[in-house]
Design a protein around this motif. Sequence first.
Motif, PDB file in Angstrom:
ATOM      1  N   ARG A  77      -6.772  -9.329  -5.216  1.00 30.02           N
ATOM      2  CA  ARG A  77      -6.403  -9.488  -3.810  1.00 30.02           C
ATOM      3  C   ARG A  77      -6.164 -10.944  -3.443  1.00 30.02           C
ATOM      4  N   VAL A  78      -6.228 -11.786  -4.425  1.00 35.91           N
ATOM      5  CA  VAL A  78      -5.999 -13.214  -4.166  1.00 35.91           C
ATOM      6  C   VAL A  78      -4.741 -13.672  -4.887  1.00 35.91           C
ATOM      7  N   VAL A  79      -3.791 -14.155  -4.125  1.00 34.23           N
ATOM      8  CA  VAL A  79      -2.527 -14.612  -4.689  1.00 34.23           C
ATOM      9  C   VAL A  79      -2.222 -16.017  -4.163  1.00 34.23           C
ATOM     10  N   ASN A  80      -1.128 -16.580  -4.587  1.00 30.45           N
ATOM     11  CA  ASN A  80      -0.808 -17.913  -4.082  1.00 30.45           C
ATOM     12  C   ASN A  80      -0.166 -17.826  -2.705  1.00 30.45           C
ATOM     13  N   LYS A  81       0.168 -18.960  -2.166  1.00 32.31           N
ATOM     14  CA  LYS A  81       0.610 -19.013  -0.776  1.00 32.31           C
ATOM     15  C   LYS A  81       1.907 -18.253  -0.543  1.00 32.31           C
ATOM     16  N   ASN A  82       2.697 -18.119  -1.586  1.00 35.17           N
ATOM     17  CA  ASN A  82       3.973 -17.421  -1.477  1.00 35.17           C
ATOM     18  C   ASN A  82       3.840 -15.915  -1.625  1.00 35.17           C
ATOM     19  N   PHE A 106       3.756  -9.541   2.666  1.00 33.95           N
ATOM     20  CA  PHE A 106       2.637 -10.479   2.530  1.00 33.95           C
ATOM     21  C   PHE A 106       2.044 -10.864   3.885  1.00 33.95           C
ATOM     22  N   GLU A 107       2.903 -11.197   4.829  1.00 32.01           N
ATOM     23  CA  GLU A 107       2.425 -11.591   6.158  1.00 32.01           C
ATOM     24  C   GLU A 107       1.699 -10.447   6.837  1.00 32.01           C
ATOM     25  N   ASP A 108       2.060  -9.251   6.437  1.00 30.54           N
ATOM     26  CA  ASP A 108       1.485  -8.054   7.038  1.00 30.54           C
ATOM     27  C   ASP A 108       0.057  -7.818   6.572  1.00 30.54           C
ATOM     28  N   VAL A 109      -0.182  -8.057   5.301  1.00 33.47           N
ATOM     29  CA  VAL A 109      -1.479  -7.744   4.711  1.00 33.47           C
ATOM     30  C   VAL A 109      -2.333  -8.986   4.485  1.00 33.47           C
ATOM     31  N   PHE A 110      -1.804 -10.128   4.860  1.00 34.26           N
ATOM     32  CA  PHE A 110      -2.544 -11.362   4.645  1.00 34.26           C
ATOM     33  C   PHE A 110      -3.833 -11.409   5.463  1.00 34.26           C
ATOM     34  N   TRP A 111      -4.893 -11.826   4.775  1.00 29.09           N
ATOM     35  CA  TRP A 111      -6.214 -11.884   5.398  1.00 29.09           C
ATOM     36  C   TRP A 111      -6.768 -13.294   5.256  1.00 29.09           C
ATOM     37  N   ASP A 112      -6.963 -13.955   6.375  1.00 27.02           N
ATOM     38  CA  ASP A 112      -7.425 -15.333   6.332  1.00 27.02           C
ATOM     39  C   ASP A 112      -8.926 -15.409   6.628  1.00 27.02           C
ATOM     40  N   PRO A 113      -9.728 -15.781   5.645  1.00 24.06           N
ATOM     41  CA  PRO A 113     -11.181 -15.843   5.819  1.00 24.06           C
ATOM     42  C   PRO A 113     -11.573 -16.841   6.896  1.00 24.06           C
ATOM     43  N   PHE A 173     -10.091  -3.667   2.047  1.00 23.94           N
ATOM     44  CA  PHE A 173      -9.109  -2.850   1.335  1.00 23.94           C
ATOM     45  C   PHE A 173      -7.738  -2.966   1.983  1.00 23.94           C
ATOM     46  N   GLY A 174      -6.745  -3.099   1.161  1.00 24.29           N
ATOM     47  CA  GLY A 174      -5.382  -3.158   1.673  1.00 24.29           C
ATOM     48  C   GLY A 174      -4.988  -4.525   2.187  1.00 24.29           C
ATOM     49  N   ARG A 175      -5.845  -5.494   1.985  1.00 20.39           N
ATOM     50  CA  ARG A 175      -5.530  -6.846   2.446  1.00 20.39           C
ATOM     51  C   ARG A 175      -5.551  -7.816   1.254  1.00 20.39           C
ATOM     52  N   VAL A 176      -4.853  -8.905   1.402  1.00 16.45           N
ATOM     53  CA  VAL A 176      -4.853  -9.941   0.370  1.00 16.45           C
ATOM     54  C   VAL A 176      -5.073 -11.310   1.012  1.00 16.45           C
ATOM     55  N   SER A 177      -5.431 -12.271   0.202  1.00 13.17           N
ATOM     56  CA  SER A 177      -5.628 -13.620   0.704  1.00 13.17           C
ATOM     57  C   SER A 177      -5.035 -14.615  -0.291  1.00 13.17           C
ATOM     58  N   SER A 178      -5.072 -15.873   0.067  1.00 11.15           N
ATOM     59  CA  SER A 178      -4.490 -16.885  -0.815  1.00 11.15           C
ATOM     60  C   SER A 178      -5.570 -17.867  -1.276  1.00 11.15           C
ATOM     61  N   TYR A 179      -5.300 -18.523  -2.367  1.00 11.55           N
ATOM     62  CA  TYR A 179      -6.239 -19.490  -2.926  1.00 11.55           C
ATOM     63  C   TYR A 179      -6.522 -20.595  -1.907  1.00 11.55           C
ATOM     64  N   GLY A 180      -5.472 -21.036  -1.271  1.00 13.24           N
ATOM     65  CA  GLY A 180      -5.607 -22.122  -0.320  1.00 13.24           C
ATOM     66  C   GLY A 180      -6.452 -21.725   0.880  1.00 13.24           C
ATOM     67  N   ALA A 181      -6.294 -20.499   1.329  1.00  9.62           N
ATOM     68  CA  ALA A 181      -7.033 -20.016   2.481  1.00  9.62           C
ATOM     69  C   ALA A 181      -8.531 -19.970   2.169  1.00  9.62           C
ATOM     70  N   ILE A 182      -8.841 -19.507   0.991  1.00 11.28           N
ATOM     71  CA  ILE A 182     -10.233 -19.428   0.567  1.00 11.28           C
ATOM     72  C   ILE A 182     -10.802 -20.831   0.394  1.00 11.28           C
ATOM     73  N   GLU A 188      -0.705  -2.166  -5.346  1.00 10.62           N
ATOM     74  CA  GLU A 188       0.141  -1.070  -4.873  1.00 10.62           C
ATOM     75  C   GLU A 188      -0.707   0.122  -4.463  1.00 10.62           C
ATOM     76  N   ASN A 189      -1.827   0.246  -5.122  1.00 11.70           N
ATOM     77  CA  ASN A 189      -2.778   1.310  -4.798  1.00 11.70           C
ATOM     78  C   ASN A 189      -3.405   1.080  -3.426  1.00 11.70           C
ATOM     79  N   GLU A 190      -3.294  -0.145  -2.952  1.00  8.28           N
ATOM     80  CA  GLU A 190      -3.849  -0.490  -1.641  1.00  8.28           C
ATOM     81  C   GLU A 190      -2.737  -0.645  -0.609  1.00  8.28           C
ATOM     82  N   ASN A 191      -1.658   0.031  -0.841  1.00  7.95           N
ATOM     83  CA  ASN A 191      -0.536   0.041   0.105  1.00  7.95           C
ATOM     84  C   ASN A 191       0.147  -1.321   0.226  1.00  7.95           C
ATOM     85  N   VAL A 192       0.040  -2.118  -0.809  1.00  4.67           N
ATOM     86  CA  VAL A 192       0.718  -3.414  -0.801  1.00  4.67           C
ATOM     87  C   VAL A 192       2.036  -3.268  -1.563  1.00  4.67           C
ATOM     88  N   ILE A 193       3.108  -3.677  -0.928  1.00  2.00           N
ATOM     89  CA  ILE A 193       4.425  -3.541  -1.542  1.00  2.00           C
ATOM     90  C   ILE A 193       4.740  -4.767  -2.395  1.00  2.00           C
TER      91      ILE A 193
END
Length: 116
Positions: free
Chosen positions: A64-69, A103-110, A24-33, A89-94
């Motif tokens: 929670r999955v967005v592109n690299k940008n 993005f760098e703050d909430v980025f989650w790298d699997p 919760f509150g984290r996001v990742s990128s397609y490339g990372a996955i 936004e409900n997960e405290n993502v601005i």
Amino acid sequence: MKNQNPQNINFFEKVYQVTREIPFGRVSSYGAIARYIGSPQAARMVGWALNKSFSQKEFVPAHRVVNKNGLLTGKKHFGASNIMRELLENENVIIKNDQILNFEDVFWDPYKELSL
DNA sequence: TTAGTGACTGTAG
DNA sequence: GCTACAGCCACTA
């Protein structure tokens, strides 16, 4: 020939598994996955798999999955353009202009978090 | 069966 | 810094 052996998990299934691991509150990128799965250049398939995730029985937090940008490129697949943004936004993502500001703050790298 | 397409990314010019 | 192209895997027509 469409083998669906439980032991042989597809690229496709792995995407769902990894995506569900995003906290919760984290996001990742397609490339990372894609990289975690083993095919860094198959990032497109990750997004496409998430598109199909809507027909999955179990919920997949595709928002929670967005592109690299940090851009919400997949928002249009949520039906309404604002759904993905509001979920994040409900997960405290601005978010501004469909882009994650912290993005760098909430980025989650699997690859980093699951592989250790 | 073959061809086309997709929520991306990295490299080269 | 921006534009163009190739590569990846699975699904649909």
